[in-house]
Design a protein around this motif. Structure first.
Motif, PDB file in Angstrom:
ATOM      1  N   ARG A  55      27.147  20.665  37.795  1.00 46.07           N
ATOM      2  CA  ARG A  55      26.668  21.172  36.516  1.00 46.07           C
ATOM      3  C   ARG A  55      25.455  20.379  36.062  1.00 46.07           C
ATOM      4  N   PHE A  56      24.655  20.971  35.184  1.00 46.48           N
ATOM      5  CA  PHE A  56      23.446  20.331  34.672  1.00 46.48           C
ATOM      6  C   PHE A  56      23.743  18.941  34.096  1.00 46.48           C
ATOM      7  N   ASN A  57      24.763  18.849  33.243  1.00 50.91           N
ATOM      8  CA  ASN A  57      25.068  17.564  32.602  1.00 50.91           C
ATOM      9  C   ASN A  57      25.415  16.483  33.629  1.00 50.91           C
ATOM     10  N   ASP A  58      26.163  16.856  34.654  1.00 51.09           N
ATOM     11  CA  ASP A  58      26.509  15.891  35.701  1.00 51.09           C
ATOM     12  C   ASP A  58      25.254  15.449  36.462  1.00 51.09           C
ATOM     13  N   TYR A  59      24.348  16.386  36.676  1.00 51.24           N
ATOM     14  CA  TYR A  59      23.091  16.076  37.366  1.00 51.24           C
ATOM     15  C   TYR A  59      22.279  15.062  36.562  1.00 51.24           C
ATOM     16  N   ILE A  60      22.141  15.304  35.268  1.00 48.11           N
ATOM     17  CA  ILE A  60      21.384  14.391  34.406  1.00 48.11           C
ATOM     18  C   ILE A  60      22.085  13.032  34.325  1.00 48.11           C
ATOM     19  N   ASN A  61      23.396  13.057  34.261  1.00 41.80           N
ATOM     20  CA  ASN A  61      24.134  11.795  34.190  1.00 41.80           C
ATOM     21  C   ASN A  61      23.956  10.951  35.450  1.00 41.80           C
ATOM     22  N   GLN A  62      23.687  11.582  36.589  1.00 44.81           N
ATOM     23  CA  GLN A  62      23.402  10.810  37.802  1.00 44.81           C
ATOM     24  C   GLN A  62      22.144   9.960  37.608  1.00 44.81           C
ATOM     25  N   PHE A  63      21.115  10.532  37.013  1.00 43.72           N
ATOM     26  CA  PHE A  63      19.885   9.785  36.721  1.00 43.72           C
ATOM     27  C   PHE A  63      20.183   8.654  35.736  1.00 43.72           C
ATOM     28  N   ARG A  64      20.973   8.970  34.716  1.00 45.49           N
ATOM     29  CA  ARG A  64      21.292   7.984  33.688  1.00 45.49           C
ATOM     30  C   ARG A  64      22.100   6.818  34.257  1.00 45.49           C
ATOM     31  N   VAL A  65      23.044   7.119  35.124  1.00 48.57           N
ATOM     32  CA  VAL A  65      23.863   6.060  35.727  1.00 48.57           C
ATOM     33  C   VAL A  65      23.010   5.179  36.632  1.00 48.57           C
ATOM     34  N   GLU A  66      22.109   5.780  37.398  1.00 52.50           N
ATOM     35  CA  GLU A  66      21.213   4.965  38.244  1.00 52.50           C
ATOM     36  C   GLU A  66      20.371   4.034  37.380  1.00 52.50           C
ATOM     37  N   GLU A  67      19.872   4.557  36.275  1.00 53.24           N
ATOM     38  CA  GLU A  67      19.085   3.736  35.345  1.00 53.24           C
ATOM     39  C   GLU A  67      19.963   2.631  34.758  1.00 53.24           C
ATOM     40  N   ALA A  68      21.180   2.967  34.400  1.00 46.77           N
ATOM     41  CA  ALA A  68      22.106   1.977  33.826  1.00 46.77           C
ATOM     42  C   ALA A  68      22.386   0.854  34.826  1.00 46.77           C
ATOM     43  N   LYS A  69      22.589   1.212  36.080  1.00 48.48           N
ATOM     44  CA  LYS A  69      22.824   0.183  37.107  1.00 48.48           C
ATOM     45  C   LYS A  69      21.631  -0.765  37.188  1.00 48.48           C
ATOM     46  N   TYR A  70      20.434  -0.208  37.148  1.00 46.55           N
ATOM     47  CA  TYR A  70      19.225  -1.025  37.176  1.00 46.55           C
ATOM     48  C   TYR A  70      19.164  -1.937  35.941  1.00 46.55           C
ATOM     49  N   GLN A  71      19.396  -1.345  34.769  1.00 47.67           N
ATOM     50  CA  GLN A  71      19.307  -2.099  33.512  1.00 47.67           C
ATOM     51  C   GLN A  71      20.405  -3.162  33.400  1.00 47.67           C
ATOM     52  N   LEU A  72      21.600  -2.852  33.893  1.00 45.05           N
ATOM     53  CA  LEU A  72      22.704  -3.819  33.838  1.00 45.05           C
ATOM     54  C   LEU A  72      22.447  -5.026  34.738  1.00 45.05           C
ATOM     55  N   ARG A  73      21.696  -4.826  35.814  1.00 44.63           N
ATOM     56  CA  ARG A  73      21.364  -5.933  36.727  1.00 44.63           C
ATOM     57  C   ARG A  73      20.156  -6.738  36.258  1.00 44.63           C
ATOM     58  N   ALA A  74      19.337  -6.158  35.377  1.00 46.77           N
ATOM     59  CA  ALA A  74      18.080  -6.792  34.966  1.00 46.77           C
ATOM     60  C   ALA A  74      18.348  -8.036  34.124  1.00 46.77           C
ATOM     61  N   SER A  75      17.812  -9.159  34.562  1.00 44.79           N
ATOM     62  CA  SER A  75      18.062 -10.424  33.859  1.00 44.79           C
ATOM     63  C   SER A  75      17.537 -10.393  32.419  1.00 44.79           C
ATOM     64  N   GLU A  76      16.482  -9.632  32.171  1.00 46.07           N
ATOM     65  CA  GLU A  76      15.937  -9.577  30.803  1.00 46.07           C
ATOM     66  C   GLU A  76      16.854  -8.833  29.833  1.00 46.07           C
ATOM     67  N   ASN A  77      17.907  -8.199  30.345  1.00 49.12           N
ATOM     68  CA  ASN A  77      18.842  -7.457  29.486  1.00 49.12           C
ATOM     69  C   ASN A  77      20.153  -8.188  29.251  1.00 49.12           C
ATOM     70  N   LYS A  78      20.243  -9.428  29.674  1.00 42.18           N
ATOM     71  CA  LYS A  78      21.507 -10.169  29.548  1.00 42.18           C
ATOM     72  C   LYS A  78      22.004 -10.246  28.104  1.00 42.18           C
TER      73      LYS A  78
END
Length: 118
Positions: A52-75
């Motif tokens: 579904r569209f929402n699941d597709y968009i959430n895939q992008f959001r989760v990838e971004e979240a993984k990046y942001q959660l690992r980013a040291s500047e976001n601790k």
């Protein structure tokens, strides 16, 4: 064939413009970006990607979240703050989508990331 082309275009536009970060991003907004109709876009996503569209968009959001959660500047940021940065309106939607995509919770992901960086 034309479905594959529109899927490529959808992916490109969403990624380049980071549309998934918008809290109010929806199918109507995407169809406006692509000068197409929302029914066609929805059918293409359902047909080619079988989600579904929402699941597709959430895939992008989760990838971004993984990046942001690992980013040291976001601790200093909470998981909820990061989820909002990535376009999620609610904590529960974020946790559900994150677990669906990764098999673990955002909290587990942060803990695992800390272990692997030591």
């Amino acid at each position: 064939d034309s479905y594959d082309e529109i899927i490529s275009e959808i992916s490109r536009v969403i990624t380049e413009k980071q549309l998934y970060k918008q809290l109010d991003f929806n199918l109507k907004h995407l169809s406006g970006e692509l000068n197409s109709n929302s029914s066609y876009i929805s059918q293409a996503i359902n047909h080619v990607l079988t989600i579904r569209f929402n699941d597709y968009i959430n895939q992008f959001r989760v990838e971004e979240a993984k990046y942001q959660l690992r980013a040291s500047e976001n601790k200093h940021l909470t998981i909820e703050a990061i989820s909002e940065l990535c376009g999620f309106k609610s904590k529960s939607t974020f946790f559900r989508a994150f677990k669906k995509e990764t098999g673990i919770t955002p909290n587990q992901f942060v803990q695992d990331s800390k272990k692997s960086s030591n």
